[in-house]
Design a protein around this motif. Structure first.
Motif, mmCIF file in Angstrom:
data_model
loop_
_atom_site.group_PDB
_atom_site.id
_atom_site.type_symbol
_atom_site.label_atom_id
_atom_site.label_comp_id
_atom_site.label_asym_id
_atom_site.label_seq_id
_atom_site.Cartn_x
_atom_site.Cartn_y
_atom_site.Cartn_z
ATOM 1 N N ALA A 194 0.828 -1.212 0.000
ATOM 2 C CA ALA A 194 0.000 0.000 0.000
ATOM 3 C C ALA A 194 0.856 1.254 0.000
ATOM 4 C CB ALA A 194 -0.937 -0.002 1.198
ATOM 5 N N TRP A 195 2.041 1.160 0.573
ATOM 6 C CA TRP A 195 2.984 2.278 0.524
ATOM 7 C C TRP A 195 4.404 1.735 0.482
ATOM 8 C CZ3 TRP A 195 6.587 2.669 4.427
ATOM 9 C CH2 TRP A 195 6.311 2.010 5.636
ATOM 10 N N ARG A 196 5.284 2.548 -0.064
ATOM 11 C CA ARG A 196 6.700 2.164 -0.134
ATOM 12 C C ARG A 196 7.547 3.420 -0.035
ATOM 13 N NH1 ARG A 196 8.645 -0.216 -5.609
ATOM 14 N NH2 ARG A 196 9.127 1.961 -6.034
ATOM 15 N N ILE A 197 8.594 3.356 0.762
ATOM 16 C CA ILE A 197 9.544 4.458 0.877
ATOM 17 C C ILE A 197 10.892 3.983 0.345
ATOM 18 C CG2 ILE A 197 10.826 5.945 2.454
ATOM 19 C CD1 ILE A 197 8.398 6.007 4.269
ATOM 20 N N ASP A 198 11.379 4.625 -0.701
ATOM 21 C CA ASP A 198 12.704 4.337 -1.244
ATOM 22 C C ASP A 198 13.709 5.282 -0.614
ATOM 23 O OD1 ASP A 198 12.153 2.292 -3.297
ATOM 24 O OD2 ASP A 198 10.952 3.873 -4.202
ATOM 25 N N ILE A 199 14.786 4.735 -0.065
ATOM 26 C CA ILE A 199 15.896 5.546 0.440
ATOM 27 C C ILE A 199 16.852 5.762 -0.727
ATOM 28 C CG2 ILE A 199 17.773 5.708 2.107
ATOM 29 C CD1 ILE A 199 16.231 3.869 3.942
ATOM 30 N N LEU A 200 16.784 6.941 -1.337
ATOM 31 C CA LEU A 200 17.619 7.245 -2.496
ATOM 32 C C LEU A 200 19.025 7.658 -2.089
ATOM 33 C CD1 LEU A 200 14.981 9.261 -4.578
ATOM 34 C CD2 LEU A 200 15.426 6.800 -4.567
ATOM 35 N N VAL A 232 12.769 0.540 1.181
ATOM 36 C CA VAL A 232 13.662 -0.009 0.156
ATOM 37 C C VAL A 232 14.918 0.854 0.067
ATOM 38 C CG1 VAL A 232 13.898 -0.628 -2.285
ATOM 39 C CG2 VAL A 232 11.691 -0.879 -1.140
ATOM 40 N N MET A 233 16.078 0.224 0.180
ATOM 41 C CA MET A 233 17.348 0.920 0.076
ATOM 42 C C MET A 233 17.842 0.874 -1.368
ATOM 43 S SD MET A 233 19.911 2.467 1.782
ATOM 44 C CE MET A 233 20.180 1.898 3.462
#
Length: 229
Positions: free
Chosen positions: A91-97, A226-227
């Motif tokens: 439902a949600w995703r955070i990418d560590i750029l 997500v890294m």
């Protein structure tokens, strides 16, 4: 009678559009607050994925407010489970750029310059950045690491990108999302469209405040965090 029907239909359409617009902007605003909370947790807890995920969902609770905090969290989890099942995506995703693996390789504690910090070999420190940058400039043009192409200042910035599956209030907008989604070429976009969901994407940058260590088992993802490689 025909004129009344036409006028009523137009007014109803405008009212629904206003309702959807208000719902969209409120969701975006609360997502921005929740993403900031996740960034604060990541910057002070060394990129710990559990702390970031918990801070994000806690910051999002006002969107699912009930008479009790436990009820709000239950509503949030239920809504996220429904959307994940409908789309086959989180439902949600955070990418560590940033920081990236290349930052750790260029500026980790085992690559000290002048002994300015005593970080572990596979960790990044936000301390003594001007002094370390000056030392790196003597080794690399502009102080830019050979693997990342960035400076130690860039490596000390936490850059997050959020993708959230937004559920419209009215069935008509969901149907419109499904119709427009047929033109999408990417698998994620098609999956969201089939479920009648719209993506909200936000980015945020915050200076790191604590030592961060690259997790040995974090080659790709920890849940919804997500890294970048």
């Amino acid at each position: 009678m025909i004129e009344f029907t036409v006028a009523a239909t137009v007014l109803l359409g405008l009212a629904l559009a206003a309702l959807e617009t208000a719902h969209w902007h409120r969701t975006r605003q609360l997502l921005g607050v929740a993403l900031l909370e996740a960034a604060r947790a990541g910057s002070t807890a060394g990129l710990a994925p559990g702390s970031m995920a918990d801070a994000f969902e806690t910051g999002l609770l006002p969107l699912y407010a009930t008479a009790s905090p436990t009820g709000a969290r239950a509503r949030l989890r239920q809504a996220h489970v429904r959307r994940a099942q409908a789309a086959g995506l989180p439902a949600w995703r955070i990418d560590i750029l940033s920081p990236r693996r290349a930052h750790f390789l260029d500026f980790n504690g085992g690559n000290r310059s002048g002994g300015f910090h005593a970080a572990p070999v596979d960790a990044l420190s936000p301390d003594y950045l001007p002094e370390r940058h000056a030392a790196h400039r003597q080794r690399w043009p502009g102080g830019r690491g050979p693997r990342s192409g960035d400076t130690v200042f860039d490596a000390a910035v936490l850059h997050l990108r959020l993708r959230y599956l937004h559920a419209p209030l009215t069935p008509g907008l969901g149907a419109l999302a499904r119709a427009l989604g047929r033109e999408r070429r990417d698998a994620e976009g098609q999956a969201m469209a089939r479920a009648g969901l719209l993506p909200i994407v936000l980015e945020l940058q915050l200076t790191m405040q604590s030592l961060s260590t690259w997790p040995a088992d974090w080659s790709q993802a920890q849940g919804e965090i997500v890294m970048a490689p």
